[in-house]
Scaffold this motif. Structure first.
Motif, short mmCIF file in Angstrom:
data_model
loop_
_atom_site.label_atom_id
_atom_site.label_comp_id
_atom_site.label_asym_id
_atom_site.label_seq_id
_atom_site.Cartn_x
_atom_site.Cartn_y
_atom_site.Cartn_z
N GLU A 142 49.98 50.72 20.12
CA GLU A 142 49.04 49.62 19.92
C GLU A 142 48.58 49.11 21.28
OE1 GLU A 142 48.86 45.06 18.02
OE2 GLU A 142 50.72 46.24 17.95
N LEU A 143 47.28 48.93 21.41
CA LEU A 143 46.72 48.29 22.61
C LEU A 143 46.77 46.78 22.40
CD1 LEU A 143 45.21 48.48 25.33
CD2 LEU A 143 43.08 48.54 24.00
N LEU A 144 47.60 46.11 23.20
CA LEU A 144 47.81 44.67 23.02
C LEU A 144 46.68 43.85 23.62
CD1 LEU A 144 51.62 44.52 23.91
CD2 LEU A 144 50.58 44.68 21.65
N GLY A 145 46.00 44.39 24.61
CA GLY A 145 44.91 43.65 25.22
C GLY A 145 44.59 44.18 26.61
N VAL A 146 43.39 43.84 27.09
CA VAL A 146 42.94 44.19 28.43
C VAL A 146 42.24 42.98 29.02
CG1 VAL A 146 41.55 45.75 29.84
CG2 VAL A 146 42.60 46.60 27.73
N MET A 147 42.52 42.66 30.29
CA MET A 147 41.88 41.52 30.94
C MET A 147 41.89 41.71 32.45
SD MET A 147 44.92 38.60 30.66
CE MET A 147 44.11 37.48 31.82
N ASP A 148 41.05 40.93 33.14
CA ASP A 148 41.12 40.89 34.59
C ASP A 148 42.41 40.22 35.01
OD1 ASP A 148 38.65 42.11 34.97
OD2 ASP A 148 37.56 40.21 34.89
N HIS A 149 43.06 40.80 36.01
CA HIS A 149 44.33 40.26 36.49
C HIS A 149 44.05 38.95 37.25
CE1 HIS A 149 48.33 39.90 38.08
NE2 HIS A 149 48.69 41.07 37.59
N PRO A 150 44.63 37.81 36.81
CA PRO A 150 44.31 36.53 37.45
C PRO A 150 44.88 36.38 38.86
CG PRO A 150 46.06 36.25 35.82
CD PRO A 150 45.57 37.66 35.69
N MET A 151 45.84 37.22 39.25
CA MET A 151 46.47 37.08 40.56
C MET A 151 46.27 38.30 41.47
SD MET A 151 50.01 35.12 39.50
CE MET A 151 50.24 36.08 38.01
N GLN A 152 45.52 39.30 40.98
CA GLN A 152 45.23 40.47 41.79
C GLN A 152 43.75 40.78 41.70
OE1 GLN A 152 47.83 43.88 41.23
NE2 GLN A 152 49.56 42.58 40.66
N GLU A 153 43.06 40.61 42.81
CA GLU A 153 41.62 40.80 42.84
C GLU A 153 41.25 42.25 42.55
OE1 GLU A 153 37.85 39.77 45.82
OE2 GLU A 153 39.92 39.40 46.46
N ASN A 154 40.16 42.43 41.81
CA ASN A 154 39.63 43.75 41.47
C ASN A 154 40.65 44.61 40.71
OD1 ASN A 154 37.16 43.21 42.81
ND2 ASN A 154 38.12 43.75 44.77
#
Length: 201
Positions: free
Chosen positions: A143-155
């Motif tokens: 199951e893919l739980l989710g994908v998001m931009d990392h809030p503490m690692q740029e790019n």
């Protein structure tokens, strides 16, 4: 005639550019396992009681895009020396010739041949699982739980997947001699992979 040739040349250029763009666009995202936030757990019965353990190391090549499953793949290798059942004597026994025989076969490996979607955020990787010197076809639902931009690692993007499967240890020769019997150590093994993944934008 000149205008017609120009249109043909322009059309050919646009077709070539479009083909090149779609080829680039088809590449699935390459993900790295964040080992500090990932767990590989297994459960097997000892007599009647489930006993759990983990493998504390994993090497993986993961290319995955839910919009591009044709170019997605999983290649997971688990060093068996990293087995951890919170009992050193038992861990050493599992590494011995009675079970995994890590001196001969140090890793177990799953290599996918295809990935299919089975529901909303639900997928199955079909491929081959190798343990000891035995390779068998194996399906790994996840199951893919989710994908998001990392809030503490740029790019950087972060994703989470959970996979659950079961196997029969005797199908892979894990347990030889007296240890092939299942009265003390059960045959069915439940496996759970909880993987946190990172990818560069």
């Amino acid at each position: 005639m000149f205008k017609k040739a120009t249109y043909i040349t322009l059309a050919a250029f646009l077709f070539t550019a479009f083909a090149a763009f779609t080829t680039i666009d088809r590449e699935a995202t390459s993900w790295q396992v964040d080992k500090a936030h990932s767990t590989i757990k297994f459960t097997i019965n000892h007599f009647f009681t489930p006993v759990t353990g983990t493998f504390d190391d994993v090497d993986a090549t993961i290319n995955f895009d839910p919009e591009n499953l044709a170019e997605s793949s999983l290649d997971v290798s688990i060093p068996i020396e990293s087995v951890n059942t919170r009992n050193e004597r038992r861990d050493n026994h599992l590494k011995s010739e009675d079970f995994f025989n890590t001196s001969e076969w140090p890793n177990m490996e799953f290599v996918s041949s295809s990935i299919e979607q089975t529901g909303e955020n639900q997928f199955v990787a079909r491929g081959e699982l190798t343990i000891r010197d035995v390779t068998r076809e194996f399906d790994l639902p996840f199951e893919l739980l989710g994908v998001m931009d990392h809030p503490m690692q740029e790019n950087t993007r972060v994703a989470g997947i959970v996979a659950n499967a079961e196997l029969m240890r005797n199908d892979f020769g894990v347990g030889v001699g007296d240890w092939a019997a299942t009265a003390v150590v059960g045959n069915k093994v439940d496996i759970e992979l909880q993987l946190e993944l990172n990818a560069s934008n």
